[in-house]
Design an enzyme around this catalytic site. Structure first.
Site, short mmCIF file in Angstrom:
data_model
loop_
_atom_site.label_atom_id
_atom_site.label_comp_id
_atom_site.label_asym_id
_atom_site.label_seq_id
_atom_site.Cartn_x
_atom_site.Cartn_y
_atom_site.Cartn_z
N LYS A 197 -66.27 -7.44 -2.36
CA LYS A 197 -65.65 -8.23 -3.42
C LYS A 197 -66.36 -9.57 -3.60
O LYS A 197 -67.19 -9.96 -2.77
CB LYS A 197 -64.16 -8.44 -3.11
CG LYS A 197 -63.42 -7.18 -2.73
CD LYS A 197 -63.38 -6.12 -3.84
CE LYS A 197 -62.95 -4.78 -3.29
NZ LYS A 197 -61.84 -4.17 -3.97
C1 LIG Z 1 -60.75 -3.19 -3.49
C2 LIG Z 1 -59.64 -2.88 -4.41
C3 LIG Z 1 -58.33 -2.71 -3.96
C4 LIG Z 1 -57.98 -2.67 -2.50
O1 LIG Z 1 -58.37 -3.81 -1.79
P1 LIG Z 1 -58.51 -3.64 -0.19
O2 LIG Z 1 -58.69 -5.05 0.30
O3 LIG Z 1 -59.68 -2.77 0.06
O4 LIG Z 1 -57.23 -3.05 0.28
C5 LIG Z 1 -57.34 -2.51 -4.89
N1 LIG Z 1 -57.59 -2.46 -6.20
C6 LIG Z 1 -58.85 -2.61 -6.69
C7 LIG Z 1 -59.06 -2.56 -8.16
C8 LIG Z 1 -59.91 -2.80 -5.80
O5 LIG Z 1 -61.15 -2.91 -6.26
#
Ligand SMILES: *Cc1c(COP(=O)(O)O)cnc(C)c1O
Length: 424
Positions: A197
């Protein structure tokens, strides 16, 4: 360039090995914060967790924030805090990460999928109202690939039917819609700090809200059903069904160090994207990301659509996409398919049996997850590829230029590819 041979056919790659640097950049500010945490005494919900909550809330313009061990945990907290229970329905876009929808199941509620808008890849607001029933409690607005969902019509539908809005901001750090940050539109929002992210703390997440009641309910889900945080005078009483979604001090220390650099990271991505967008303009059969008026993307995932008919290819669209993707990868352009399935296609939803005995679907009305009901999401799966790292710091405009050269080389030489063989 015109006489350069495609790397897929034995030529020299447009992007040399090692030119694209890895994400995220780590420097002494990360090392110092993490080491200080390690040398401290509170490794659980420690001082870095509390400081990270305050700093992130201030950065995003929210009143409250709760550190979590994932974005998914923050989403589940939102579903629970918004009062969604057994058999209730929650609207979710048909194309997203799986946990945008499984977070609904976590609280025994049922996802009701709505098709996406092909151009923006976000939920199609015009199709939301047809999916609302008497059991609908909330809408999960996903800001996919860092582009905010079209919040005005979404909020209008929510207001009209008395629904809560939970924003999935897991990809949308710093994204804006009409001048307002993602995570400030709905009752609450969920961010992820997973490795990939725009803010990385390894794993981790943040729940944000401006509503004190939502905060208190989310907090119970977060920590054993308790009403007080570990930094307060706890009574160790479970007032509700709680999970253990807290984060730890080391991770929060890493997150704080990265947060201090986040504005600069986002600026770098915007500059790189500008260079890349200019290089990809006017390439037949290639649609770079569309950013509608009033939307500010953070360029989390630079996702393009391709169309083989621009080159007279009449076969399966996925085959053309695969052939082009393979040629780009050979050039050193790290494009990939982010998500190959639409959500309703996934086995967890098709089986309609998450907890055994048909639960939670046995609590609700009958729902159809027939994939053909979501034609735009399906079409998107067959016609896209995207990439993340080349646009991110520490990569600069010179990398964006190299990547753009790789695209130009491949699209100028589509005729050299055997689409049916390379794309099979
Ligand atoms: C990465 C992601 C999640 C989940 O986040 P985690 O920290 O991996 O649990 C949920 N929704 C979207 C759109 C994502 O890209």
């Amino acid at each position: 360039m015109k006489d350069a041979k495609l790397a897929l056919l034995g030529g020299k790659p447009a992007v040399p090995d090692g030119a694209i640097r890895k994400w995220p950049p780590i420097d002494s500010s990360d090392e110092n914060r993490v080491l200080a945490s390690l040398r401290g005494e509170n490794h659980a919900y420690g001082p870095n967790c509390q400081a990270f909550e305050k700093e992130f809330a201030a950065w995003n313009g929210n009143r409250f924030a709760i550190t979590t061990n994932s974005g998914t945990a923050a989403l589940h907290m939102g579903v629970a805090a918004c009062g969604c229970g057994a058999g209730d329905e929650v609207i979710v876009p048909a194309y997203s990460w799986s946990s945008s929808a499984t977070c609904v199941l976590h609280h025994n509620a049922l996802p009701v999928f709505v098709d996406i808008d092909y151009d923006t890849m976000n939920i199609d607001p015009g199709k939301i109202e047809a999916a609302i029933s008497e059991r609908t409690k909330a809408i999960i607005a996903v800001h996919l690939h860092g582009l905010p969902a079209d919040m005005e019509p979404i909020l209008a539908s929510a207001r009209k039917y008395g629904l809560k809005v939970i924003e999935d901001c897991c990809q949308a750090h710093g994204a804006e819609y009409k001048g307002t940050r993602a995570g400030r539109f709905g009752e609450c929002g969920a961010f992820s700090f997973n490795q990939n992210k725009c803010l990385c703390s390894g794993e981790g997440g943040m729940f944000v809200t401006d509503d004190e009641e939502i905060l208190n309910r989310a907090r119970m889900v977060w920590s054993f059903g308790e009403t007080r945080t570990p930094a307060e005078d706890r009574d160790y009483h479970a007032y509700a069904l709680g999970w253990m979604y807290r984060n730890n001090d080391l991770t929060a220390a890493f997150g704080r160090a990265q947060l201090a650099k986040l504005d600069a990271y986002l600026e770098t991505a915007a500059c790189n994207a500008k260079v890349l967008m200019a290089g990809l303009r006017d390439i037949p059969g290639l649609q770079p990301p569309i950013v509608p008026e009033g939307h500010k993307t953070n360029w989390y995932n630079f996702t393009c659509h391709v169309d083989g008919t621009a080159y007279g290819y009449q076969g399966p669209p996925a085959r053309f996409r695969n052939a082009v993707m393979k040629a780009l990868q050979a050039e050193g352009v790290p494009v990939g398919i982010w998500q190959e399935f639409i959500l309703p296609e996934m086995t967890v939803f098709q089986a309609q049996n998450a907890y055994g005995h048909g639960s939670p679907w046995n609590y609700g009305r009958e729902l159809s997850y027939e994939p053909s009901l979501f034609p735009m999401a399906r079409k998107h799966c067959d016609t896209h590829f995207g990439m993340t790292v080349p646009l991110r710091a520490p990569n600069d405009e010179s990398v964006a230029k190299l990547v753009s050269t790789g695209f130009q080389k491949v699209f100028e030489r589509i005729g050299d590819l055997d689409i049916d063989a390379h794309g099979a």
